[in-house]
Design an enzyme around this catalytic site. Structure first.
Site, PDB file in Angstrom:
ATOM      1  N   GLU A  38      -5.299  -8.457   0.476  1.00 33.32           N
ATOM      2  CA  GLU A  38      -6.093  -8.116   1.659  1.00 33.32           C
ATOM      3  C   GLU A  38      -7.542  -7.907   1.265  1.00 33.32           C
ATOM      4  OE1 GLU A  38      -4.765  -4.884   4.149  1.00 33.32           O
ATOM      5  OE2 GLU A  38      -2.650  -5.451   3.937  1.00 33.32           O
TER       6      GLU A  38
ATOM      7  N   GLU B 215       0.804  -1.216   0.000  1.00 33.57           N
ATOM      8  CA  GLU B 215       0.000   0.000   0.000  1.00 33.57           C
ATOM      9  C   GLU B 215       0.840   1.270   0.000  1.00 33.57           C
ATOM     10  OE1 GLU B 215      -4.120  -1.641   2.043  1.00 33.57           O
ATOM     11  OE2 GLU B 215      -2.907  -0.197   3.146  1.00 33.57           O
TER      12      GLU B 215
END
Length: 478
Positions: free
Chosen positions: A379, A170
């Protein structure tokens, strides 16, 4: 599109779950580990919910065998975890801390012994504090060589054991939260510096991917991107354009660099007009172009809906809900580009995250059409309040959430998308960065409350048994 018959999940589909070192390990200063930027940041009053930190977290460092045993009993096919850079190189580089490295060797061996594929994340936000103090970490190009050095040591250590590697987790989140919103380390609000830092992270990501391929590593590597598909509120052309702006600035701005080696044209022109475009030095363009990821990791939690946001009087950055009090997040946007508004067609969590399983299918379709690359869902999960009652946790809401997303993946596979696996967030409950321990994500409940008191005892939630059934049937029963 609707299908009369859905394709099956691939036989080698990686049904998995995930975690991050700082959020689960604890042992923050044991066995020679150096401090990370998060070890320092959580000491600043008001930065985290009730001042919670990862000093102990859920004690995975001492309980990893117990946790892996639970994974094996569930039938997990893969486990994605991150390695704490400061546990390997306490000063960011130099002499390897053998005790820290041994923990990960033991963890990987334990996973393999239980037929669980290790998926290793090189960087999940916990930069060694020593590098932050020496040259301001990600603000300096010196971090590129140090990151490659760290990664190379891990590649060589796990060459024959780890087949799947995530380079950066991320990047869009840790850079924006750290240099635009000041809610992650180093806690700054400097737009020009944000774009410079992000560019350096792009170069580091490219350099590590190239090193992986130069070493002829047996396996695959790719970055993990937090993708939020952008929608228009309605068919008003101004709102449609706002959604296009949001997709360009919040998604394509990263994924285009990962897959094409170039920033999107419209986004880069806008940044130049604003005087905040990243600085290109000799060789930057060539480096970005040369790095070819083997897959794209996607962290998917929600979609976002957009409306026109005028340059004069438009909405800027809003408040983030980190308390779990539904409805407390404020409107946010960038004047002249877009404004995020509530989607009337989807529900929201207590943290005001939109629940949109169809958005995952849309995300996979967009990535497949634009980039034609396999996706590993690194995720996806639901953070909620869980209650332990007589040793049981009845989290049907989590089962409903995950089941709907598994169905969306199967639809996307039938559409023609290549999906390598599905790692839920998270395996055990853990420290949720800014939200403390009250926001729970795991299949396994951990007795650790928001005041960091508890026995650390593990309990299997109802969702644990549901996922066990999904894995056994390879998704056919969902």
């Amino acid at each position: 599109m609707e299908h009369k018959k859905l394709d099956n999940f691939p036989k080698d589909f990686l049904w998995g779950s995930a975690s991050a070192a700082y959020q689960v390990e604890g042992a923050w200063n044991e066995d020679g580990k150096g401090e990370s930027v998060w070890d320092e940041f959580v000491r600043i009053p008001g930065k985290t919910f009730k001042g919670t930190n990862g000093d102990v977290a859920v004690d995975h460092y001492h309980r990893y065998k117990e946790d892996v045993k639970l994974m094996a009993e569930q039938g997990l096919k893969s486990y994605r975890f991150s390695i704490a850079w400061a546990r390997i190189f306490p000063k960011g580089r130099g002499e390897v801390n053998q005790a820290g490295l041994q923990f990960y060797i033991d963890l990987v061996d334990e996973l393999i012994a239980n037929n669980i594929e290790p998926v290793v994340t090189l960087y999940h936000w916990d930069l060694p504090q020593a590098l932050e103090e020496e040259y301001n970490g990600w603000e300096s190009r010196k971090v590129i060589d140090d990151f490659v050095n760290y990664a190379t040591m891990l590649f060589e250590t796990f060459r024959d054991k780890v087949k799947f590697w995530v380079s950066l987790n991320e990047q869009n989140i840790f850079t924006a939260h750290g240099w635009l919103m000041s809610i992650h380390p180093p806690g700054k609000k400097e737009p020009k510096l944000f774009y410079e830092v992000n560019h350096i992270a792009n170069l580091a990501n490219a350099a590590v991917i190239n090193k992986f391929h130069e070493l002829k590593m047996p396996g695959k590597i790719g970055p993990s991107f937090a993708y939020t598909p952008q929608y228009s509120l309605d068919s008003n052309p101004e709102d449609v354009l706002a959604a296009e702006n949001a997709e360009e600035m919040n998604a394509n701005f990263w994924m285009d660099v990962y897959l094409y080696g170039e920033y999107p044209i419209v986004a880069l022109k806008y940044l130049k007009e604003q005087g905040i475009a990243p600085t290109f030095e000799a060789g930057d363009a060539e480096l970005l172009k040369s790095a070819k990821p083997d897959f794209l990791g996607i962290n998917y939690y929600q979609s976002a809906t957009n409306a026109e946001n005028p340059l004069e009087g438009g909405v800027g950055a809003g408040e983030m809900n980190t308390t779990g009090k539904k409805g407390t997040s404020g409107e946010s946007g960038t004047p002249g580009l877009f404004k995020r508004v509530q989607n009337p067609y989807v529900e929201r969590t207590n943290w005001d995250w939109e629940i949109d399983p169809e958005g995952l299918r849309i995300a996979l379709r967009r990535i497949t059409s634009r980039y034609r690359i396999p996706v590993l869902i690194t995720e996806n999960g639901l953070g909620e309040y869980d209650k332990l009652e007589n040793g049981k946790i009845h989290d049907q809401y989590r089962i409903d959430y995950l089941s709907a997303h598994v169905s969306a993946i199967r639809q996307a596979i039938t559409d023609g998308c290549t999906v390598l696996g599905y790692c839920t967030w998270s395996y055990t409950d853990l420290l949720s960065w800014l939200n403390g321990y009250q926001k729970r994500y795991g299949f396994v409940y951990v007795d650790q409350d928001e005041n960091q008191d508890g026995s650390q005892t593990r309990y299997k939630k109802d969702s644990y048994f549901w996922y066990k059934g999904v894995i056994e049937a390879n998704g056919a029963n969902n």
